[in-house]
Design a protein around this motif. Structure first.
Motif, short mmCIF file in Angstrom:
data_model
loop_
_atom_site.label_atom_id
_atom_site.label_comp_id
_atom_site.label_asym_id
_atom_site.label_seq_id
_atom_site.Cartn_x
_atom_site.Cartn_y
_atom_site.Cartn_z
N TYR A 1 43.86 69.69 66.66
CA TYR A 1 44.28 70.91 65.97
C TYR A 1 45.45 70.67 65.02
O TYR A 1 45.77 71.53 64.22
CB TYR A 1 44.66 72.00 66.99
CG TYR A 1 43.53 72.36 67.93
CD1 TYR A 1 42.20 72.19 67.56
CD2 TYR A 1 43.78 72.89 69.19
CE1 TYR A 1 41.16 72.51 68.42
CE2 TYR A 1 42.75 73.22 70.06
CZ TYR A 1 41.45 73.02 69.67
OH TYR A 1 40.43 73.35 70.53
N GLN A 2 46.10 69.49 65.14
CA GLN A 2 47.18 69.18 64.20
C GLN A 2 46.71 68.24 63.10
O GLN A 2 47.52 67.75 62.31
CB GLN A 2 48.35 68.56 64.97
CG GLN A 2 48.99 69.60 65.89
CD GLN A 2 50.25 69.11 66.53
OE1 GLN A 2 50.37 67.92 66.83
NE2 GLN A 2 51.19 70.01 66.76
N ARG B 1 44.58 68.15 59.98
CA ARG B 1 43.87 69.02 59.03
C ARG B 1 42.59 68.38 58.49
O ARG B 1 41.55 69.06 58.38
CB ARG B 1 44.84 69.43 57.91
CG ARG B 1 44.27 70.36 56.87
CD ARG B 1 43.79 71.69 57.49
NE ARG B 1 42.97 72.40 56.53
CZ ARG B 1 43.43 73.28 55.66
NH1 ARG B 1 44.72 73.61 55.63
NH2 ARG B 1 42.60 73.86 54.80
N ALA C 1 51.20 76.72 66.37
CA ALA C 1 50.60 76.50 65.04
C ALA C 1 49.12 76.14 65.12
O ALA C 1 48.41 76.19 64.11
CB ALA C 1 51.36 75.39 64.30
N ASP C 2 48.63 75.76 66.31
CA ASP C 2 47.23 75.31 66.41
C ASP C 2 46.25 76.36 65.89
O ASP C 2 45.31 76.04 65.15
CB ASP C 2 46.88 74.98 67.87
CG ASP C 2 47.51 73.67 68.35
OD1 ASP C 2 48.15 72.97 67.53
OD2 ASP C 2 47.35 73.35 69.54
N GLU D 1 46.74 78.79 63.74
CA GLU D 1 46.82 78.95 62.28
C GLU D 1 46.16 77.77 61.57
O GLU D 1 45.50 77.93 60.55
CB GLU D 1 48.28 79.09 61.83
CG GLU D 1 48.45 79.46 60.37
CD GLU D 1 47.59 80.65 59.92
OE1 GLU D 1 47.54 81.66 60.65
OE2 GLU D 1 46.94 80.55 58.86
N ASN D 2 46.32 76.54 62.12
CA ASN D 2 45.68 75.38 61.50
C ASN D 2 44.16 75.53 61.49
O ASN D 2 43.50 75.20 60.49
CB ASN D 2 46.05 74.10 62.26
CG ASN D 2 47.52 73.77 62.13
OD1 ASN D 2 48.21 74.32 61.27
ND2 ASN D 2 48.02 72.89 62.98
#
Ligand SMILES: NC(=O)c1ccc[n+]([C@@H]2O[C@H](COP(=O)([O-])OP(=O)(O)OC[C@H]3O[C@@H](n4cnc5c(N)ncnc54)[C@H](OP(=O)(O)O)[C@@H]3O)[C@@H](O)[C@H]2O)c1
Length: 278
Positions: free
Chosen positions: A46-47, A49, A73-74, A76-77
């Motif tokens: 998930y980090q 892109r 943030a996962d 949103e990514n």
């Protein structure tokens, strides 16, 4: 799909229609193959892109499963890569505890924020808020096999725990059928059941006695600390205390409303998973 190797995701991958072209974003391709999941594994995190872009480019819909409240943030990514890849529909797994205004611990705040991001994402969204999956009891399998005992906090705490296959059935409909955009579903099993009652059910299925030993809060916390960072260990303890107060006992009707059939009871899940505890 994200979360294809998880408790609910593994069933979604199997239940999707045979003509659906499925891509699975996975950290460990070999683990996905061992699990016999249908679909094309795409390595990623998930980090990461580029991995998310490879998995999501050109997809119609995405199942969003994130599992780490310390990495907000996962979500949103995943959503950013979905938007960039032309995805129109996103179905997210969340926690039914967020519907309770008194629930304000780390896990509730993280799920609430992630739901808000999804609703503001511009995608057609569906939220699946689930009660504890019955499959959490698989964590007891090693001590049942080795010692014939379950050790846990809150033996009398009752939860309307849900069969992950029922949650998956709802997810498949939300991913593939019309009429689920803008909906938030509350997914529970048919009746609350206590930890001691679950142990009795497993004992019946295995046809041998299984003991139950109540852990103190300190003992439970020490066990969680062995495998989780401190804020998560504390969050699990808070959730367990609220469960003991009855916060997870209420049942909801959305499994049947969406799938047309009543949710499965713990007895049926346990019977189907007897080999995992034997
Ligand atoms: N578990 C519960 O008791 C419970 C109860 C109610 C609601 N929920 C909610 O359900 C949702 C899922 O939680 P869960 O703990 O139950 O999930 P889970 O079933 O353990 O699944 C997590 C999935 O996400 C994948 N994953 C995790 N981090 C990843 C990363 N950085 N990159 C790529 N894949 C990653 C895992 O893959 P790997 O196989 O590589 O680890 C696994 O497939 C959460 O919103 C949670 O609040 C959970």
């Amino acid at each position: 799909m994200t979360g294809a190797t998880g408790a609910v995701g593994r069933h979604v991958a199997r239940m999707l229609p045979a003509d659906a072209e499925v891509r699975l974003l996975v950290r460990d391709v070999a683990k996905a193959r061992r699990a016999g999941l249908r679909g094309e594994p795409v390595p990623g995190d998930y980090q990461d892109r580029p991995g998310l872009d490879r998995a999501l480019r050109g997809a119609d819909a995405v199942l969003v499963v994130t599992a780490n409240p310390l990495r907000p943030a996962d979500d949103e990514n995943i959503l950013a890569a979905a938007r960039a890849g032309g995805v129109r529909r996103a179905v997210k797994l969340s926690w039914l505890g967020v519907a309770d205004p008194a629930e304000d611990g780390l896990i509730a705040r993280w799920n609430r924020d992630a739901e808000a991001r999804l609703r503001a994402s511009g995608l057609d969204w569906t939220v699946l808020r689930m009660r504890t999956p019955m499959s959490n009891t698989l964590a007891w399998a090693p001590s049942i096999r080795a010692e014939g005992v379950v050790r846990a906090l809150g033996g009398s705490a009752r939860s309307a725990c849900v069969d992950p296959r029922d949650v998956a059935a709802v997810a498949v409909r939300a991913l593939t059928a019309p009429g689920h955009a803008g909906r938030t579903y509350a997914l529970t099993g048919p009746a609350p059941i206590s930890v001691r009652e679950q142990v009795r059910e497993l004992s019946g299925v295995l046809r041998r006695p299984i003991g139950f030993e109540e852990l103190t809060a300190d003992q439970a916390l020490a066990r969680w600390r062995e495998r989780l960072p401190e804020p998560l260990a504390q969050a699990l303890l808070e959730a367990a205390v609220r469960r003991a107060g009855g916060a997870s006992a209420r049942t909801e009707g959305d499994v049947e409303a969406v799938t047309g059939r009543a949710p499965e009871a713990f007895a049926s899940w346990a019977a189907d998973h007897e080999p995992d505890f034997r």
